[in-house]
Motif scaffolding. Structure first.
Motif, PDB file in Angstrom:
ATOM      1  N   CYS A 184      -2.180   4.236   2.093  1.00 34.61           N
ATOM      2  CA  CYS A 184      -2.847   4.295   0.755  1.00 34.61           C
ATOM      3  C   CYS A 184      -4.179   3.260   1.024  1.00 34.61           C
ATOM      4  CB  CYS A 184      -1.917   3.939  -0.190  1.00 34.61           C
ATOM      5  SG  CYS A 184      -1.405   1.983   0.105  1.00 34.61           S
ATOM      6  N   VAL A 238       9.010  -0.243  -6.650  1.00 34.17           N
ATOM      7  CA  VAL A 238       7.754  -0.601  -5.895  1.00 34.17           C
ATOM      8  C   VAL A 238       6.914  -1.680  -6.625  1.00 34.17           C
ATOM      9  CG1 VAL A 238       5.697  -0.012  -4.889  1.00 34.17           C
ATOM     10  CG2 VAL A 238       7.296   1.668  -4.898  1.00 34.17           C
ATOM     11  N   ASP A 293       8.689  -2.338  -1.053  1.00 27.17           N
ATOM     12  CA  ASP A 293       9.194  -0.980  -1.410  1.00 27.17           C
ATOM     13  C   ASP A 293      10.856  -1.223  -1.123  1.00 27.17           C
ATOM     14  OD1 ASP A 293      10.159   1.712  -1.133  1.00 27.17           O
ATOM     15  OD2 ASP A 293       8.508   2.317  -0.131  1.00 27.17           O
ATOM     16  N   TYR A 335       0.537   4.199  -3.509  1.00 24.12           N
ATOM     17  CA  TYR A 335       1.280   3.918  -2.380  1.00 24.12           C
ATOM     18  C   TYR A 335       2.482   4.700  -2.679  1.00 24.12           C
ATOM     19  CZ  TYR A 335       5.361   1.891   0.173  1.00 24.12           C
ATOM     20  OH  TYR A 335       6.152   1.565   1.079  1.00 24.12           O
ATOM     21  N   GLU A 336       3.053   5.372  -3.561  1.00 25.81           N
ATOM     22  CA  GLU A 336       4.152   6.139  -3.729  1.00 25.81           C
ATOM     23  C   GLU A 336       3.837   7.579  -2.977  1.00 25.81           C
ATOM     24  OE1 GLU A 336       6.535   5.568  -7.782  1.00 25.81           O
ATOM     25  OE2 GLU A 336       4.450   5.663  -8.223  1.00 25.81           O
ATOM     26  N   ILE A 379       2.993  -5.231  -1.057  1.00 24.28           N
ATOM     27  CA  ILE A 379       3.562  -3.804  -1.644  1.00 24.28           C
ATOM     28  C   ILE A 379       5.116  -4.110  -1.438  1.00 24.28           C
ATOM     29  CG2 ILE A 379       4.023  -1.551  -2.164  1.00 24.28           C
ATOM     30  CD1 ILE A 379       1.142  -1.294  -1.529  1.00 24.28           C
ATOM     31  N   GLU A 434       0.969   8.077  -0.774  1.00 21.31           N
ATOM     32  CA  GLU A 434       0.608   7.751   0.515  1.00 21.31           C
ATOM     33  C   GLU A 434       1.409   6.908   1.332  1.00 21.31           C
ATOM     34  OE1 GLU A 434      -1.737   9.872   1.303  1.00 21.31           O
ATOM     35  OE2 GLU A 434      -2.468  10.744  -0.473  1.00 21.31           O
ATOM     36  N   GLY A 435       2.201   5.983   1.090  1.00 14.54           N
ATOM     37  CA  GLY A 435       2.584   5.031   1.774  1.00 14.54           C
ATOM     38  C   GLY A 435       1.744   4.050   2.396  1.00 14.54           C
ATOM     39  N   PRO A 436       1.948   3.483   3.209  1.00 18.15           N
ATOM     40  CA  PRO A 436       0.969   2.557   3.952  1.00 18.15           C
ATOM     41  C   PRO A 436      -0.618   3.066   4.195  1.00 18.15           C
ATOM     42  CG  PRO A 436       2.867   2.268   5.068  1.00 18.15           C
ATOM     43  CD  PRO A 436       3.015   3.526   4.254  1.00 18.15           C
ATOM     44  N   ILE A 457      -2.799   1.363  -7.349  1.00 18.84           N
ATOM     45  CA  ILE A 457      -2.198   0.869  -5.932  1.00 18.84           C
ATOM     46  C   ILE A 457      -0.894   1.362  -5.975  1.00 18.84           C
ATOM     47  CG2 ILE A 457      -1.727  -0.906  -4.145  1.00 18.84           C
ATOM     48  CD1 ILE A 457      -4.160  -2.456  -5.568  1.00 18.84           C
ATOM     49  N   VAL A 462       3.997  -4.562  -6.527  1.00 18.63           N
ATOM     50  CA  VAL A 462       2.646  -5.140  -5.808  1.00 18.63           C
ATOM     51  C   VAL A 462       2.184  -6.397  -6.489  1.00 18.63           C
ATOM     52  CG1 VAL A 462       1.042  -3.760  -7.823  1.00 18.63           C
ATOM     53  CG2 VAL A 462       0.460  -4.183  -5.321  1.00 18.63           C
TER      54      VAL A 462
END
Length: 655
Positions: free
Chosen positions: A126, A81, A140, A119-120, A138, A122-124, A115, A83
């Motif tokens: 977040c 991931v 992925d 994101y890891e 981000i 919560e995904g989008p 962030i 960013v």
């Protein structure tokens, strides 16, 4: 505070190679003069794995927090991931504690790494957990998707171009135009919108095929498909009654907290100070919490009715700040070519000029400054909200409304000044026959529908699609169904005028000088609270900001609370009749004018009426002037061949 750029592609021929990525990123150097970082990984097909899209991420950094460890692009531990991020996350310390508690390991003290790990988990989704201002990309690699996100109030910009086999994104349009062959086909409906609002509203841009990610939205690119969805859309139809003491205590708590979180910085910090209620209140709260003299900055004009600097200086003396004032004269418009370049699109708000200069002045002393943006929208500060309330009263009395809407009132003589009482009354009366939302649009339009019809020539009208610029504002007004006229107008401004005009103006002018601006009034918790307040807590006795005075009245001199709002204006009406008269005529009426879509006689009539004081057309003339200068700046040839990269590149991990 930074600039971001990049791309994702599924066709090798659409690849963004390193020289192009550096060109895109370098175009944003003004946003981040301290550091540059690039990450690039080409499109690959390696059975038995699925094809991996090509990815390019670029970043320019203005160092604010974790000066040593905040380099981007930044990845998680196994580099799956990545960013790039522009902005500030004010709650990153609390988020970090939570993430560390769930097992995440941090290598830096930056808000950016928060962030990645959020994101890891919560995904989008977040973005809904972030409090701050941001535009984020981000990558992925496990899911082969790119996620874009923008803050709730549009404080940070994010533009993109989705085409077959590729998605391009950046903080500013000029970055996307660095891609070889990038088209510059003007969207004529965007011209129509610009002349209505003095900006091109999201999601449109001035060029066909390029879009702005709307505030409070995220976008997911996967398998060549792009989906754009909101993550924040408060219910503006809901009003939340509460006791007066409860409202006072809550607004004190929220605004004090918003200021406190925005004082965190590893570099020098100050504030814009106009002498009005909003900026003065922010400075007062800063001075209470900072523990030292706050550095404050303002702009003055030689024409008294536009000069707020004496008020700012009195507030600075009252609060004990370390204050600087810069005087701006008509020669200040030498900056217009720079504005046309930096704003990327036609931008007709003339207060961009003082915003440019106050940003320049401020950056000479500090790297971060707080502002009072948002107070008028949240607490009903604009004078036009009084007109909205009066219009609502007439709507409830149809017979009186019909009488005042009659054409006989238009025969009353009035001065040429835009703010003359008779002229304001005539404009108000002429709009009474319209629905409340159409009436409001008519008041705020630079060129209303009738004036645009008089301006456009037949060729331009033939190229306009069958669309109505009013749709942008009408859709926002619809979200306020059931609210009183003042709440409807102010909440509509909150999601239209504020992000598209005010936030754009401040972001571009400040970042052109490498200055970060933070706006405590736009803390989303305060916004949600204020949006649900009954109008009686905002507007009483024909004045706005009642609750702010009730909660913080003792912090400022009474004259600050009582004096009429001036706005951050420029004396264009005077300059266009005197010092800038030759500039206007040479730019808009000579044979080199590129705006061939308009009737020359209509422009000439506007200028003549203004010069002869028959009407103050300064805002319209300025809008046409900035459109012409923008066309001269951005209507040129495509980008030429690119140089080789000169910046260190992060190598992509192998599969």
């Amino acid at each position: 505070m930074c600039g971001i750029a990049g791309a994702i592609w599924t066709k090798p021929e659409r690849a963004i190679e390193l020289p192009v990525l550096e060109r895109m990123t370098s175009a944003l150097k003004h946003r981040g003069p301290d550091d540059q970082g690039l990450y690039q990984n080409g499109y690959r097909v390696r059975p038995p794995y699925d094809a991996q899209p090509g990815i390019a991420l670029g970043h320019r950094r203005l160092s604010i927090i974790d000066l040593a460890g905040g380099h981007q692009p930044l990845a998680n531990e196994d580099e799956t991931v990545w960013v790039v991020f522009n902005g500030e996350i004010y709650n990153f310390v609390d988020l970090r504690r939570r993430l560390e508690g769930s097992g995440h390991k941090f290598r830096t003290d930056s808000d950016t790494e928060t962030i990645v790990h959020l994101y890891e988990d919560e995904g989008p989704e977040c973005f809904a957990h972030l409090a701050g201002m941001f535009s984020i990309a981000i990558w992925d690699s496990n899911r082969r998707r790119l996620v874009l996100g923008r803050d709730r109030l549009g404080k940070k910009p994010l533009v993109y171009r989705h085409e077959a086999g590729r998605l391009l994104f950046a903080s500013e349009l000029k970055s996307l135009l660095q891609v070889p062959g990038a088209p510059r086909d003007i969207d004529f409906s965007a011209i129509d919108e610009y002349l209505t609002y003095q900006y091109v509203p999201h999601p449109n841009t001035i060029f066909r095929g390029y879009k702005k990610l709307p505030p409070g939205h995220f976008a997911v690119w996967q398998d060549d498909e792009l989906q754009v969805r909101p993550y924040w859309q408060p219910d503006f139809t809901a009003e939340h009654p509460c006791a007066e003491i409860e409202a006072v205590e809550r607004v004190r708590e929220l605004l004090n907290s918003a200021v406190k979180t925005r004082l965190r910085s590893d570099v020098p910090l100050g504030a814009f100070l106009s002498g009005g209620i909003d900026s003065s209140l922010i400075v007062a709260l800063m001075q209470q919490q900072a523990g030292e003299r706050v550095k404050t900055f303002t702009i003055g004009f030689p024409i008294k009715e536009y000069d707020e600097s004496p008020y700012a200086e009195r507030v600075a003396k009252h609060l004990g700040t370390d204050h600087q004032t810069l005087r701006v004269d008509p020669d200040a418009v030498r900056v217009l070519p720079q504005l046309a370049y930096h704003y990327d699109e036609p931008f007709g708000d003339s207060s961009a000029v003082p915003t440019w200069y106050v940003s320049q002045l401020t950056r000479e002393h500090v790297t971060v400054a707080l502002s009072g943006d948002g107070g008028d929208e949240l607490f009903a500060g604009y004078p036009r909200y009084r007109a909205a309330a009066l219009g609502g009263w007439f709507d409830r009395v149809p017979m009186i409304r019909s009488l005042f809407a009659a054409n006989l009132w238009q025969s009353l003589p009035s001065s040429g000044r835009q703010k003359s009482r008779v002229r304001q009354f005539k404009r108000f009366a002429s709009s009474l026959s319209l629905t409340p939302e159409r009436r409001y649009l008519d008041w705020i339009s630079i060129f209303n529908e009738a004036r645009r019809g008089e301006l456009y020539n037949e060729d331009f009208l033939a190229q306009l699609p069958n669309s109505d610029p009013a749709g942008f504002l009408l859709a926002a007004w619809k979200r306020t169904k059931g609210r009183d006229p003042i709440s409807a107008a102010s909440l509509t401004d909150l999601v239209t005028y504020l992000p598209c005009d005010l936030m754009t103006k401040v972001d571009i002018a400040s970042m052109a000088h490498g200055l970060e601006i933070r706006a405590p009034f736009l803390d989303h918790r305060l916004v949600e609270f204020a949006a649900g307040l009954p109008v009686k807590f905002k507007h009483r006795n024909r004045r706005g900001k009642w609750l702010l005075k009730r909660a913080f009245g003792e912090l400022l001199p009474n004259e600050v609370w009582q004096r009429p709002k001036m706005g951050f204006g420029v004396p264009l009406d005077h300059w266009f009749r005197n010092e800038l008269r030759p500039l206007v005529r040479e730019t808009l009426l000579d044979g080199q004018c590129t705006t061939q879509w308009f009737r020359r006689e209509a422009i000439s009539e506007l200028i003549e009426d203004h010069e002869q004081r028959r009407f103050d057309h300064s805002a319209r003339i300025w809008s046409l002037l900035m459109l012409e200068l923008w066309l001269r700046e951005w209507g040129g040839p495509q980008i030429p061949n690119l140089p080789a990269p000169t910046t260190s590149v992060t190598e992509a991990p192998s599969l």
